[in-house]
Design an enzyme around this catalytic site. Structure first.
Site, PDB file in Angstrom:
ATOM      1  N   GLN A 132     -54.130 -37.246  54.320  1.00  0.00           N
ATOM      2  CA  GLN A 132     -53.372 -36.882  55.526  1.00  0.00           C
ATOM      3  C   GLN A 132     -53.310 -37.949  56.616  1.00  0.00           C
ATOM      4  O   GLN A 132     -52.250 -38.140  57.224  1.00  0.00           O
ATOM      5  CB  GLN A 132     -53.966 -35.593  56.138  1.00  0.00           C
ATOM      6  CG  GLN A 132     -53.148 -35.095  57.295  1.00  0.00           C
ATOM      7  CD  GLN A 132     -53.691 -33.861  57.983  1.00  0.00           C
ATOM      8  OE1 GLN A 132     -53.429 -33.643  59.148  1.00  0.00           O
ATOM      9  NE2 GLN A 132     -54.451 -33.043  57.284  1.00  0.00           N
ATOM     10  N   ARG A 137     -51.135 -44.248  42.644  1.00  0.00           N
ATOM     11  CA  ARG A 137     -51.867 -44.612  41.442  1.00  0.00           C
ATOM     12  C   ARG A 137     -51.209 -43.965  40.220  1.00  0.00           C
ATOM     13  O   ARG A 137     -50.950 -42.758  40.230  1.00  0.00           O
ATOM     14  CB  ARG A 137     -53.295 -44.084  41.573  1.00  0.00           C
ATOM     15  CG  ARG A 137     -54.278 -44.780  40.724  1.00  0.00           C
ATOM     16  CD  ARG A 137     -55.667 -44.294  41.054  1.00  0.00           C
ATOM     17  NE  ARG A 137     -56.629 -45.044  40.294  1.00  0.00           N
ATOM     18  CZ  ARG A 137     -57.906 -44.866  40.382  1.00  0.00           C
ATOM     19  NH1 ARG A 137     -58.403 -43.979  41.210  1.00  0.00           N
ATOM     20  NH2 ARG A 137     -58.727 -45.592  39.646  1.00  0.00           N
ATOM     21  N   ASP A 158     -50.422 -49.757  39.167  1.00  0.00           N
ATOM     22  CA  ASP A 158     -51.871 -49.923  39.001  1.00  0.00           C
ATOM     23  C   ASP A 158     -52.271 -51.248  39.631  1.00  0.00           C
ATOM     24  O   ASP A 158     -52.027 -52.320  39.066  1.00  0.00           O
ATOM     25  CB  ASP A 158     -52.256 -49.884  37.516  1.00  0.00           C
ATOM     26  CG  ASP A 158     -53.772 -49.816  37.370  1.00  0.00           C
ATOM     27  OD1 ASP A 158     -54.484 -50.346  38.259  1.00  0.00           O
ATOM     28  OD2 ASP A 158     -54.243 -49.216  36.392  1.00  0.00           O
ATOM     29  N   LYS A 179     -54.924 -52.649  39.923  1.00  0.00           N
ATOM     30  CA  LYS A 179     -56.027 -53.408  39.339  1.00  0.00           C
ATOM     31  C   LYS A 179     -55.613 -54.116  38.050  1.00  0.00           C
ATOM     32  O   LYS A 179     -56.425 -54.775  37.413  1.00  0.00           O
ATOM     33  CB  LYS A 179     -57.206 -52.483  39.099  1.00  0.00           C
ATOM     34  CG  LYS A 179     -57.834 -52.070  40.432  1.00  0.00           C
ATOM     35  CD  LYS A 179     -58.975 -51.127  40.258  1.00  0.00           C
ATOM     36  CE  LYS A 179     -59.540 -50.784  41.630  1.00  0.00           C
ATOM     37  NZ  LYS A 179     -60.338 -49.580  41.619  1.00  0.00           N
ATOM     38  N   PHE A 189     -57.791 -46.299  52.333  1.00  0.00           N
ATOM     39  CA  PHE A 189     -58.769 -46.205  51.253  1.00  0.00           C
ATOM     40  C   PHE A 189     -60.168 -46.128  51.841  1.00  0.00           C
ATOM     41  O   PHE A 189     -60.397 -46.463  53.016  1.00  0.00           O
ATOM     42  CB  PHE A 189     -58.709 -47.439  50.360  1.00  0.00           C
ATOM     43  CG  PHE A 189     -57.450 -47.525  49.535  1.00  0.00           C
ATOM     44  CD1 PHE A 189     -57.083 -46.491  48.686  1.00  0.00           C
ATOM     45  CD2 PHE A 189     -56.645 -48.642  49.614  1.00  0.00           C
ATOM     46  CE1 PHE A 189     -55.925 -46.576  47.930  1.00  0.00           C
ATOM     47  CE2 PHE A 189     -55.491 -48.739  48.865  1.00  0.00           C
ATOM     48  CZ  PHE A 189     -55.131 -47.701  48.023  1.00  0.00           C
ATOM     49  N   ARG A 198     -61.521 -54.762  46.944  1.00  0.00           N
ATOM     50  CA  ARG A 198     -61.819 -54.718  45.509  1.00  0.00           C
ATOM     51  C   ARG A 198     -60.550 -54.825  44.669  1.00  0.00           C
ATOM     52  O   ARG A 198     -60.598 -55.199  43.507  1.00  0.00           O
ATOM     53  CB  ARG A 198     -62.580 -53.418  45.169  1.00  0.00           C
ATOM     54  CG  ARG A 198     -64.014 -53.413  45.689  1.00  0.00           C
ATOM     55  CD  ARG A 198     -64.835 -52.292  45.056  1.00  0.00           C
ATOM     56  NE  ARG A 198     -64.473 -50.977  45.523  1.00  0.00           N
ATOM     57  CZ  ARG A 198     -64.907 -50.427  46.668  1.00  0.00           C
ATOM     58  NH1 ARG A 198     -65.763 -51.101  47.419  1.00  0.00           N
ATOM     59  NH2 ARG A 198     -64.522 -49.228  47.021  1.00  0.00           N
ATOM     60  N   VAL A 246     -64.874 -40.423  54.897  1.00  0.00           N
ATOM     61  CA  VAL A 246     -64.755 -39.382  55.932  1.00  0.00           C
ATOM     62  C   VAL A 246     -63.522 -38.520  55.689  1.00  0.00           C
ATOM     63  O   VAL A 246     -62.455 -39.036  55.349  1.00  0.00           O
ATOM     64  CB  VAL A 246     -64.671 -40.041  57.335  1.00  0.00           C
ATOM     65  CG1 VAL A 246     -64.234 -39.028  58.388  1.00  0.00           C
ATOM     66  CG2 VAL A 246     -66.027 -40.634  57.728  1.00  0.00           C
ATOM     67  N   GLU A 260     -61.448 -34.891  57.508  1.00  0.00           N
ATOM     68  CA  GLU A 260     -61.161 -34.295  58.820  1.00  0.00           C
ATOM     69  C   GLU A 260     -62.380 -33.747  59.562  1.00  0.00           C
ATOM     70  O   GLU A 260     -62.690 -34.146  60.680  1.00  0.00           O
ATOM     71  CB  GLU A 260     -60.119 -33.180  58.636  1.00  0.00           C
ATOM     72  CG  GLU A 260     -59.880 -32.303  59.836  1.00  0.00           C
ATOM     73  CD  GLU A 260     -59.151 -33.022  60.968  1.00  0.00           C
ATOM     74  OE1 GLU A 260     -58.148 -33.673  60.699  1.00  0.00           O
ATOM     75  OE2 GLU A 260     -59.607 -32.908  62.131  1.00  0.00           O
ATOM     76  N   ASP A 285     -57.485 -36.274  61.291  1.00  0.00           N
ATOM     77  CA  ASP A 285     -56.510 -36.866  60.376  1.00  0.00           C
ATOM     78  C   ASP A 285     -55.213 -37.239  61.095  1.00  0.00           C
ATOM     79  O   ASP A 285     -54.869 -38.407  61.236  1.00  0.00           O
ATOM     80  CB  ASP A 285     -56.178 -35.881  59.254  1.00  0.00           C
ATOM     81  CG  ASP A 285     -57.245 -35.873  58.179  1.00  0.00           C
ATOM     82  OD1 ASP A 285     -57.972 -36.874  58.068  1.00  0.00           O
ATOM     83  OD2 ASP A 285     -57.349 -34.883  57.460  1.00  0.00           O
ATOM     84  N   GLY A 297     -60.461 -28.067  82.890  1.00  0.00           N
ATOM     85  CA  GLY A 297     -59.869 -28.849  83.971  1.00  0.00           C
ATOM     86  C   GLY A 297     -60.314 -28.299  85.314  1.00  0.00           C
ATOM     87  O   GLY A 297     -61.233 -27.486  85.395  1.00  0.00           O
ATOM     88  N   GLY A 298     -59.653 -28.729  86.361  1.00  0.00           N
ATOM     89  CA  GLY A 298     -60.027 -28.307  87.712  1.00  0.00           C
ATOM     90  C   GLY A 298     -59.521 -26.919  88.078  1.00  0.00           C
ATOM     91  O   GLY A 298     -59.828 -26.414  89.167  1.00  0.00           O
TER      92      GLY A 298
END
Ligand code: CAO
Length: 479
Positions: free
Chosen positions: A17, A38, A73, A75, A97, A104, A137, A139, A168, A247-248
């Protein structure tokens, strides 16, 4: 009118996301986004949480419409060669990623710069430089690490994550702004640069009022607008403040008629100082207008619970929409609790097909259209170049143009079509320029919506109209 980012080419290495939100925004602004996926798997969200069998999920299409896709691909030598060709032709590479994955693949900053010194390399990562920089990591991790969860919820309960995707989509927004700034700077420098948006930082930035409160707490030891005041205790960290306004101007979520059976029969009510007098009159407490315990904000702060309990006795006699109607007449800031799904902010758009109207949130119009999903590649198009290069080897670089057409079809099914007759023949909507900008009519419950593709769905409104020069001579488009 041309789009702001027309001519900008984005090599989109994003998935899930955060990154797709960023590239989607750039596509809405007119950039040509080529999404690299991929082979055999694609973006994992294509298959997640599907509601229609064998069709890309709504999760995927809502974040990736208006883009073109290619599977490569990265790689394999042939895939690398193709990507390097695309890098030479594109302006921005966006990726999210896990840390180190791009390196890599052999696509280090140095390598990319040697191929294209004007290339901007933009990344979402979970954390910025520091002890957690190598962590993956999602969300809710970002919400917890970014300070949101610790300040969300009630004092006597655990930390809570919010339903808004601040980690995200919030970080995607931050990254998009960084990219636009880098593109602007490139005009004078002639060089690309790295742009990094860390999800923890993005959430922290969106928690800025809590940072403000942390400093106030450290200096004064107390925050008078928090529900912990005056009877509770403050510690070292900003406590969870429930639904207090932040808030105020003190505010609270109050029950409305029907709350016993309807979980969303509530209204957010702000006791703005400027409208204290009408508030007192509406709730049947005219004696509070001049009473020294209530007449000023400082006098009211230690009594907020009692004040909101009294206001709630009034709101419970009205539905949230009735209360809105009355309070709006006196410019008292308030808002009904609308469901994100069901009868609320999102599904209201679908219900409007039938012509019924209900109050719902306003959306900010975005000045781009979704014509790119059906655009034919030009000769200089990097994707066309790549396709030509791989014509002799189709198995290695399978273009997903077919799937993008499916996405476009699906998006069309999910969004209402603009009912305007030709020239509004865009498959996913109309040209906003043909319609006046949406307006909210003050004092009524009408608001305006714009489809996420930039298509305005127009309906004649029965709401009162203003006769500003901008609106004269044009249809009042309210959806
Ligand atoms: N060709 C070849 N390999 C590819 C490829 C392609 N086109 N696309 C992806 N890959 C490979 C990557 O190179 C990586 O391989 P290695 O780890 O062996 O180098 C592998 O696929 C997995 O990539 P990933 O680590 O990014 O994906 P993941 O599912 O393991 O993790 C996520 C997902 C989101 C946790 C991680 O990408 C991440 O932390 N991203 C940064 C923060 C972020 O954006 N999070 C928000 C996600 S939305 O909630």
């Amino acid at each position: 009118m041309s789009h702001a980012l027309e001519g900008v080419r984005i090599l989109d290495f994003t998935h899930v996301q955060s990154g797709p939100t960023c590239t989607q925004l750039l596509a809405w602004l007119g950039a040509d986004v080529i999404k690299v996926e991929r082979p055999g798997e694609g973006d994992p969200t294509r298959g997640q949480l599907r509601d229609i069998p064998d069709v890309d999920s709504l999760y995927f299409t809502m974040l990736n419409h208006n883009k073109r896709s290619i599977t490569v691909d990265a790689k394999k030598p042939r895939g690398k060669e193709l990507l390097e060709r695309l890098i030479r032709h594109c302006d921005v590479l966006v990726e999210n990623f896990a840390p180190g994955a791009l390196d890599r693949m052999g696509l280090t900053w140095e390598r990319i710069q040697s191929l294209n010194p004007r290339m901007i390399v933009a990344s979402v990562k979970g954390f910025g430089p520091g002890p957690y920089q190598d962590c993956k990591v999602y969300e809710n991790v970002a919400q917890c690490a970014g300070g949101s969860a610790s300040t969300t919820g009630f004092d006597d309960g655990p930390p809570l994550v919010t339903g808004a995707q601040i980690g995200d989509s919030g970080t995607g927004l931050h990254l998009a702004l960084g990219i636009v700034a880098a593109l602007y700077q490139r005009q004078s420098s002639g060089r690309g640069q790295k742009v990094l948006a860390a999800m923890q930082d993005g959430v922290l930035n969106l928690c800025r009022v809590k940072l403000r409160d942390q400093q106030r707490l450290a200096r004064t030891g107390v925050m008078e607008e928090y529900p912990q005041y005056p009877d509770g205790k403050f510690g070292d960290a900003v406590p969870r403040a429930g639904n207090a306004s932040g808030g105020g101007q003190p505010g609270a979520i109050l029950k409305c008629k029907g709350w016993e059976t309807d979980p969303n029969a509530y209204i957010y009510f702000i006791t703005q100082a400027a409208v204290w007098e009408p508030i007192c009159r509406i709730i049947g407490k005219p004696e509070w207008i001049a009473h020294p315990d209530y007449a000023t904000l400082p006098a009211r702060l230690p009594r907020l619970k009692q004040i909101f309990d009294t206001i709630e006795q009034w709101t419970q006699t009205k539905t949230k929409f009735e209360a809105m109607e009355i309070l709006n007449q006196y410019d008292i800031p308030c808002g009904p609790i609308l469901e994100g799904a069901g009868r609320g902010t999102v599904a209201a758009r679908h219900r409007h097909r039938g012509g019924s109207r209900s109050p719902h949130a306003r959306q900010v119009p975005v000045g781009g259209q979704s014509d790119q999903a059906v655009r034919q590649p030009e000769r200089s198009d990097p994707l066309a170049v790549a396709r030509r290069a791989h014509r002799s080897d189709p198995g290695r670089a399978r273009l997903l143009r077919g799937s993008n057409r499916r996405d476009a079809r699906r998006s069309r099914d999910l969004d209402e079509r603009c009912p305007t007759p030709p020239p509004c023949s865009m498959p996913a909507g109309c040209r906003p320029a043909l319609h006046p900008r949406p307006r909210t009519v003050r004092g009524t419950l009408e608001s305006n919506r714009v489809c996420p593709h930039g298509c305005f769905r127009c309906r004649r409104s029965s709401a009162p109209r203003t006769s500003s020069p901008a609106s004269r001579g044009s249809r009042n488009c309210t959806i």
